[in-house]
Design a protein around this motif. Structure first.
Motif, PDB file in Angstrom:
ATOM      1  N   GLN A  89     -65.972 -42.348   5.529  1.00  0.00           N
ATOM      2  CA  GLN A  89     -65.424 -43.429   6.345  1.00  0.00           C
ATOM      3  C   GLN A  89     -63.953 -43.639   6.038  1.00  0.00           C
ATOM      4  O   GLN A  89     -63.569 -43.761   4.877  1.00  0.00           O
ATOM      5  CB  GLN A  89     -66.193 -44.723   6.068  1.00  0.00           C
ATOM      6  N   ARG A  90     -63.128 -43.671   7.076  1.00  0.00           N
ATOM      7  CA  ARG A  90     -61.702 -43.913   6.907  1.00  0.00           C
ATOM      8  C   ARG A  90     -61.253 -44.924   7.948  1.00  0.00           C
ATOM      9  O   ARG A  90     -61.704 -44.884   9.092  1.00  0.00           O
ATOM     10  CB  ARG A  90     -60.910 -42.614   7.080  1.00  0.00           C
ATOM     11  N   ARG A 142     -73.374 -45.820  -3.374  1.00  0.00           N
ATOM     12  CA  ARG A 142     -71.977 -46.168  -3.616  1.00  0.00           C
ATOM     13  C   ARG A 142     -71.826 -47.666  -3.429  1.00  0.00           C
ATOM     14  O   ARG A 142     -71.832 -48.172  -2.303  1.00  0.00           O
ATOM     15  CB  ARG A 142     -71.072 -45.410  -2.655  1.00  0.00           C
ATOM     16  N   ALA A 143     -71.738 -48.393  -4.541  1.00  0.00           N
ATOM     17  CA  ALA A 143     -71.621 -49.848  -4.498  1.00  0.00           C
ATOM     18  C   ALA A 143     -70.825 -50.303  -5.705  1.00  0.00           C
ATOM     19  O   ALA A 143     -70.895 -49.696  -6.772  1.00  0.00           O
ATOM     20  CB  ALA A 143     -72.999 -50.498  -4.491  1.00  0.00           C
ATOM     21  N   ASP A 144     -70.085 -51.390  -5.555  1.00  0.00           N
ATOM     22  CA  ASP A 144     -69.261 -51.890  -6.651  1.00  0.00           C
ATOM     23  C   ASP A 144     -70.104 -52.489  -7.766  1.00  0.00           C
ATOM     24  O   ASP A 144     -69.775 -52.359  -8.944  1.00  0.00           O
ATOM     25  CB  ASP A 144     -68.283 -52.956  -6.133  1.00  0.00           C
ATOM     26  N   ASP A 145     -71.176 -53.177  -7.391  1.00  0.00           N
ATOM     27  CA  ASP A 145     -72.043 -53.805  -8.378  1.00  0.00           C
ATOM     28  C   ASP A 145     -73.386 -54.090  -7.709  1.00  0.00           C
ATOM     29  O   ASP A 145     -73.613 -53.721  -6.546  1.00  0.00           O
ATOM     30  CB  ASP A 145     -71.412 -55.091  -8.941  1.00  0.00           C
ATOM     31  N   LEU A 146     -74.283 -54.766  -8.435  1.00  0.00           N
ATOM     32  CA  LEU A 146     -75.626 -54.987  -7.909  1.00  0.00           C
ATOM     33  C   LEU A 146     -75.608 -55.837  -6.642  1.00  0.00           C
ATOM     34  O   LEU A 146     -76.310 -55.520  -5.672  1.00  0.00           O
ATOM     35  CB  LEU A 146     -76.503 -55.649  -8.977  1.00  0.00           C
ATOM     36  N   SER A 153     -72.773 -48.792   1.295  1.00  0.00           N
ATOM     37  CA  SER A 153     -72.407 -47.778   2.286  1.00  0.00           C
ATOM     38  C   SER A 153     -73.605 -46.866   2.538  1.00  0.00           C
ATOM     39  O   SER A 153     -74.579 -46.872   1.798  1.00  0.00           O
ATOM     40  CB  SER A 153     -71.235 -46.944   1.773  1.00  0.00           C
ATOM     41  N   GLY A 154     -73.504 -46.070   3.570  1.00  0.00           N
ATOM     42  CA  GLY A 154     -74.618 -45.187   3.898  1.00  0.00           C
ATOM     43  C   GLY A 154     -74.812 -44.038   2.944  1.00  0.00           C
ATOM     44  O   GLY A 154     -75.820 -43.333   3.018  1.00  0.00           O
ATOM     45  N   ASP A 212     -84.537 -50.124   5.954  1.00  0.00           N
ATOM     46  CA  ASP A 212     -83.608 -50.079   4.825  1.00  0.00           C
ATOM     47  C   ASP A 212     -83.971 -51.176   3.843  1.00  0.00           C
ATOM     48  O   ASP A 212     -84.015 -52.363   4.210  1.00  0.00           O
ATOM     49  CB  ASP A 212     -82.179 -50.297   5.345  1.00  0.00           C
ATOM     50  N   PRO A 213     -84.220 -50.840   2.570  1.00  0.00           N
ATOM     51  CA  PRO A 213     -84.569 -51.882   1.605  1.00  0.00           C
ATOM     52  C   PRO A 213     -83.469 -52.920   1.431  1.00  0.00           C
ATOM     53  O   PRO A 213     -83.741 -54.076   1.107  1.00  0.00           O
ATOM     54  CB  PRO A 213     -84.793 -51.100   0.305  1.00  0.00           C
ATOM     55  N   PHE A 214     -82.217 -52.514   1.661  1.00  0.00           N
ATOM     56  CA  PHE A 214     -81.114 -53.438   1.450  1.00  0.00           C
ATOM     57  C   PHE A 214     -80.938 -54.396   2.628  1.00  0.00           C
ATOM     58  O   PHE A 214     -80.271 -55.413   2.507  1.00  0.00           O
ATOM     59  CB  PHE A 214     -79.838 -52.672   1.138  1.00  0.00           C
TER      60      PHE A 214
END
Length: 421
Positions: A406-407, A375-379, A387-388, A325-327
């Motif tokens: 996801q819940r 799906r991300a809030d910002d960089l 998230s996946g 995973d790059p992240f």
């Protein structure tokens, strides 16, 4: 997501996405897989060929500049101990005596599926030349077959990893099969300068890029990168030359490091840092305090040297963990190398494309539409590990799509009925 992506689908626009700056845009892509323009996000419904991904972050897809797909996912089979580089090498050497070409291809193909799903659209994989076995080229053949099989899905570069014990004739035989890059481990040879000269001679004769494992240990007196830089400068090499690992640079004092970086910059070398594997392998025998086991990432960047980053090994004797995973890599660059979010993203995207010699890819008009939407809030949220849920495009075509639902019991809304009074 109101328009579900299909793997193989040609995409004419990503609608309602946000750039790394947070700007909501519609990103348009032409039939050649190039980004044509960014427009302010429109509320209009998505048309045919468009994906509506409201508030998803769209980033350049990732590049893995240094993998070992022939070793990937072999941890259990090798029965390797947790340990340092030498113990990993020993476990691998035992295992390759029984390893088949089909085994390499199967594991590597599974690993490439993991890379693709996570957002990689280009991978450079080193592959061992197994000179002390009955079939030394089986790993090379397996990787070249995968390169051809998957060429419409991702860019796979095969880099020959030639030990200093391998004779020239066998290296030439492997290169005749169509290898993309010549690699080796000159710093492990008794005469690192002589081995560097040998490998560069072959690369120049074959007109191949070079990517050498360089100084993969903590001893600051081990600086074969200086010989590499001097040789490349003296030859005026026009091929791309990359030094991977360069761990010993991280142990140098300020003045000595400055002198080495001047030589590296003058030679035009690129450096690849590999945080997860180097943090795992380095320092097992070191007295306290434990060394960080990374190259001098910030100093390299400050010197104007191209620094790309990758994961290196994946669940094999050299690294028992990893997510492809790059992240994961960007998060480690922030934590262990003290980069900011933009520097970390650059290391796994634009810098990787430069190392591999690929055309610019990303969200700017004229760039190849190799993209990942997350799906991300910002960089920073993305760099830390989003998230996946991801959609991956290569040249404007969907090559991977992952949706996670996801819940939790703390999500907004009524409390669960089973909550105690």
């Amino acid at each position: 997501m109101s328009t579900a992506p299909r793997v193989g689908q040609a995409v004419s626009a990503l609608r309602g996405v946000r750039t790394a700056d947070g700007e909501p845009v519609d990103l348009h892509i032409d039939d050649n897989g190039l980004v044509t323009e960014l427009r302010p996000a429109s509320p209009a419904p998505a048309a045919g060929g468009e994906l509506l991904l409201p508030d998803w972050l769209v980033l350049p897809s990732a590049v893995e500049p240094h993998a070992h797909l022939d070793k990937a996912l072999s941890w259990a089979a090798t029965r390797a101990p947790y340990g340092d580089l030498l113990s990993a090498i020993d476990a691998w050497r035992r295992y390759v005596q029984t390893m088949s070409e089909d085994d390499v291809r199967r594991r590597a193909r599974r690993a490439l599926g993991m890379y693709l799903a996570a957002g990689f659209t280009a991978v450079r994989s080193h592959v061992d030349l197994l000179h002390d076995t009955e079939d030394p080229l089986r790993g090379v053949r397996a990787m070249l077959a995968l390169r051809e099989e998957l060429r419409d899905v991702l860019d796979l570069q095969v880099c020959l990893l030639a030990s200093y014990l391998v004779p020239d004739m066998l290296i030439e035989e492997a290169l005749d099969l169509g290898v993309d890059v010549l690699g080796g481990c000159a710093h492990l040879a008794e005469d690192a300068a002589q081995e560097t000269t040998r490998l560069l001679d072959i690369a120049q004769r074959r007109d191949l890029p070079v990517d050498l494992h360089t100084d993969e240990q903590l001893d600051p007196s081990m600086l074969s990168i200086r010989e590499l830089a001097r040789e490349v400068s003296a030859r005026g090499m026009r091929q791309r030359v990359t030094a991977s690992h360069c761990v010993s640079l991280g142990s140098l004092g300020t003045q000595a490091l400055s002198e080495v970086l001047d030589e590296v910059r003058a030679a035009g070398l690129a450096v690849v840092t590999l945080p997860i594997t180097n943090l795992y392998l380095q320092g097992w025998q070191s007295p306290s305090p434990m060394p960080r086991g990374l190259t001098a990432v910030r100093e390299l960047l400050a010197a104007g040297i191209t620094v790309a980053a990758g994961g290196d090994n994946l669940r094999d004797p050299f690294n028992p963990v990893g997510r492809a995973d790059p992240f994961e890599t960007t998060s480690l660059l922030v934590t262990a190398a003290h980069l900011d979010a933009r520097q970390a993203l650059h290391a796994v995207t634009d810098a990787g494309r430069e190392v591999l010699g690929l055309p610019a890819g990303g969200v700017r008009p004229g760039e190849v539409a190799d993209l990942v939407a997350v799906r991300a809030d910002d960089l920073l949220d993305a760099v830390a590990g989003p998230s996946g849920s991801r959609v991956v495009l290569r040249r404007g075509r969907v090559v991977a799509s992952t949706s996670v639902d996801q819940r939790t019991a703390v999500d907004p809304g009524p409390m669960p009925a089973w909550r105690s009074a």
